[in-house]
Design a protein around this motif. Structure first.
Motif, PDB file in Angstrom:
ATOM      1  N   SER A   7      32.510 -40.139  -9.199  1.00  0.00           N
ATOM      2  CA  SER A   7      31.242 -39.424  -9.160  1.00  0.00           C
ATOM      3  C   SER A   7      31.104 -38.493 -10.362  1.00  0.00           C
ATOM      4  O   SER A   7      30.029 -38.402 -10.979  1.00  0.00           O
ATOM      5  N   ILE A  12      23.122 -36.133 -10.553  1.00  0.00           N
ATOM      6  CA  ILE A  12      23.678 -35.009  -9.793  1.00  0.00           C
ATOM      7  C   ILE A  12      23.008 -34.873  -8.429  1.00  0.00           C
ATOM      8  O   ILE A  12      23.671 -34.834  -7.390  1.00  0.00           O
ATOM      9  N   SER A  13      21.690 -34.803  -8.426  1.00  0.00           N
ATOM     10  CA  SER A  13      20.975 -34.608  -7.162  1.00  0.00           C
ATOM     11  C   SER A  13      21.165 -35.762  -6.178  1.00  0.00           C
ATOM     12  O   SER A  13      21.456 -35.522  -4.999  1.00  0.00           O
ATOM     13  N   TRP A  60      24.801 -35.606  -4.962  1.00  0.00           N
ATOM     14  CA  TRP A  60      25.021 -34.368  -4.200  1.00  0.00           C
ATOM     15  C   TRP A  60      24.382 -34.471  -2.812  1.00  0.00           C
ATOM     16  O   TRP A  60      25.047 -34.320  -1.786  1.00  0.00           O
ATOM     17  N   MET A  96      26.153 -35.259   0.753  1.00  0.00           N
ATOM     18  CA  MET A  96      26.094 -34.196   1.761  1.00  0.00           C
ATOM     19  C   MET A  96      25.515 -34.718   3.077  1.00  0.00           C
ATOM     20  O   MET A  96      26.112 -34.547   4.151  1.00  0.00           O
ATOM     21  N   PHE A 108      30.023 -36.610  -3.055  1.00  0.00           N
ATOM     22  CA  PHE A 108      29.449 -35.266  -3.030  1.00  0.00           C
ATOM     23  C   PHE A 108      30.307 -34.290  -3.828  1.00  0.00           C
ATOM     24  O   PHE A 108      29.792 -33.496  -4.629  1.00  0.00           O
ATOM     25  N   ALA A 160      29.916 -34.585  -7.719  1.00  0.00           N
ATOM     26  CA  ALA A 160      28.659 -34.040  -8.237  1.00  0.00           C
ATOM     27  C   ALA A 160      28.637 -32.520  -8.116  1.00  0.00           C
ATOM     28  O   ALA A 160      28.217 -31.809  -9.039  1.00  0.00           O
ATOM     29  N   PHE A 161      29.094 -32.009  -6.976  1.00  0.00           N
ATOM     30  CA  PHE A 161      29.140 -30.565  -6.725  1.00  0.00           C
ATOM     31  C   PHE A 161      30.039 -29.871  -7.746  1.00  0.00           C
ATOM     32  O   PHE A 161      29.663 -28.855  -8.343  1.00  0.00           O
TER      33      PHE A 161
END
Length: 292
Positions: free
Chosen positions: A94, A105-106, A109, A113, A144, A147-148
């Motif tokens: 990721s 990213i979004s 993420w 999530m 997740f 990306a986070f």
């Protein structure tokens, strides 16, 4: 993202329902995982045997936990490491995907999530969880995390992610040492209080996510990077840390009472969920402190 860990409450309840010998009976003072002693009460009644059956039974070689298909500490550790490796590998993929295309990213993420949230609720209500589903959860969780972590590294830099990783490992070791030496205790009363606290915290977190997505609040949510926000992050770190102690105690109980081997994947999964939750809370706390 925040949440609790209902995995071990589920295990405790199922073990009580299935009446495994000694589970839920009064215990002596506990030590490290695998080191507790079974209480002298609470054992299941045994059927009457003839003298010949007893002689035949005593003549047999004693069977170990592996031979009888019971949970062992080694089994839980190995499976925890396997799931942790899958989570890290997925997080690495990721991270590199986002590095090549920041626009991911979004999707990663939010997808990761909500994916873990949906899978988590689905697994809670499954009587028998298929083993592959634990790996699917680990992969989605890793997407997740990648990306986070990339977002925090790109925004704050300065070794924030490395600090969060080291802090998470340090807290893990400290909580295990505290549990093993008896400095940190897990009782029925503390478990009940903990369940209510994480239920409230989880509801608060869901409301916060909804408000963030609708633009009612921004940044890191309620309190931002002020004293209230930092206080909320400290609460999250505290809950996630105690979750580890509950995990250790539940693993200890499962090994002590000879829980079926099918629970080893669930125990490993629950432990990784707590570790990831702790990392997220620590990373958010560090980010808020950088903004303060």
């Amino acid at each position: 993202m925040a949440g609790g860990n209902p995995v071990f409450d589920r295990i405790d309840k199922q073990l009580q329902q299935e009446r495994y010998a000694g589970f839920g009976a009064p215990r002596r003072e506990q030590g490290p995982m695998g080191g507790t002693q079974a209480a002298t009460t609470g054992y299941a009644a045994q059927d009457a045997m003839t003298a010949e059956q007893l002689n035949d039974l005593y003549a047999r070689q004693a069977a170990g936990p592996v031979d009888t298909g019971r949970v062992t500490l080694d089994d839980v550790i190995v499976k925890s490491l396997v799931l942790f490796a899958v989570t890290l590998a997925s997080a690495g993929i990721s991270w590199f995907m986002v590095d090549g295309d920041p626009g991911l990213i979004s999707p990663l993420w939010l997808g990761g999530m909500f994916g873990t949230l949906i899978l988590g609720f689905a697994m809670m209500f499954m009587k028998n969880i298929p083993t592959p589903l634990y790996f699917v959860y680990a992969v989605v969780q890793g997407l997740f995390l990648g990306a986070f972590s990339y977002f925090l590294d790109a925004r704050y830099g300065g070794g924030l992610i490395l600090t969060a990783v080291v802090a998470t490992l340090s807290v893990f070791v400290a909580m295990y040492a505290g549990y093993a030496t008896g400095l940190i205790k897990v009782t029925d009363k503390s478990r009940r209080m903990f369940v209510f606290m994480i239920a409230g915290y989880a509801l608060f977190s869901i409301i916060q996510v909804v408000l963030l997505m609708t633009g009612v609040i921004d940044g890191w949510g309620f309190g931002g990077s002020g004293p209230l926000g930092i206080g909320l992050s400290l609460l999250g770190v505290g809950l996630a840390s105690y979750s580890l102690a509950v995990d250790f105690d539940s693993i200890d109980n499962a090994v002590r009472v000879g829980a079926p081997q099918k629970y080893s994947w669930l125990l490993a999964h629950g432990l990784i969920v707590s570790v990831v939750w702790l990392y997220i809370e620590i990373a958010r706390l560090l980010a808020r402190l950088r903004d303060a």
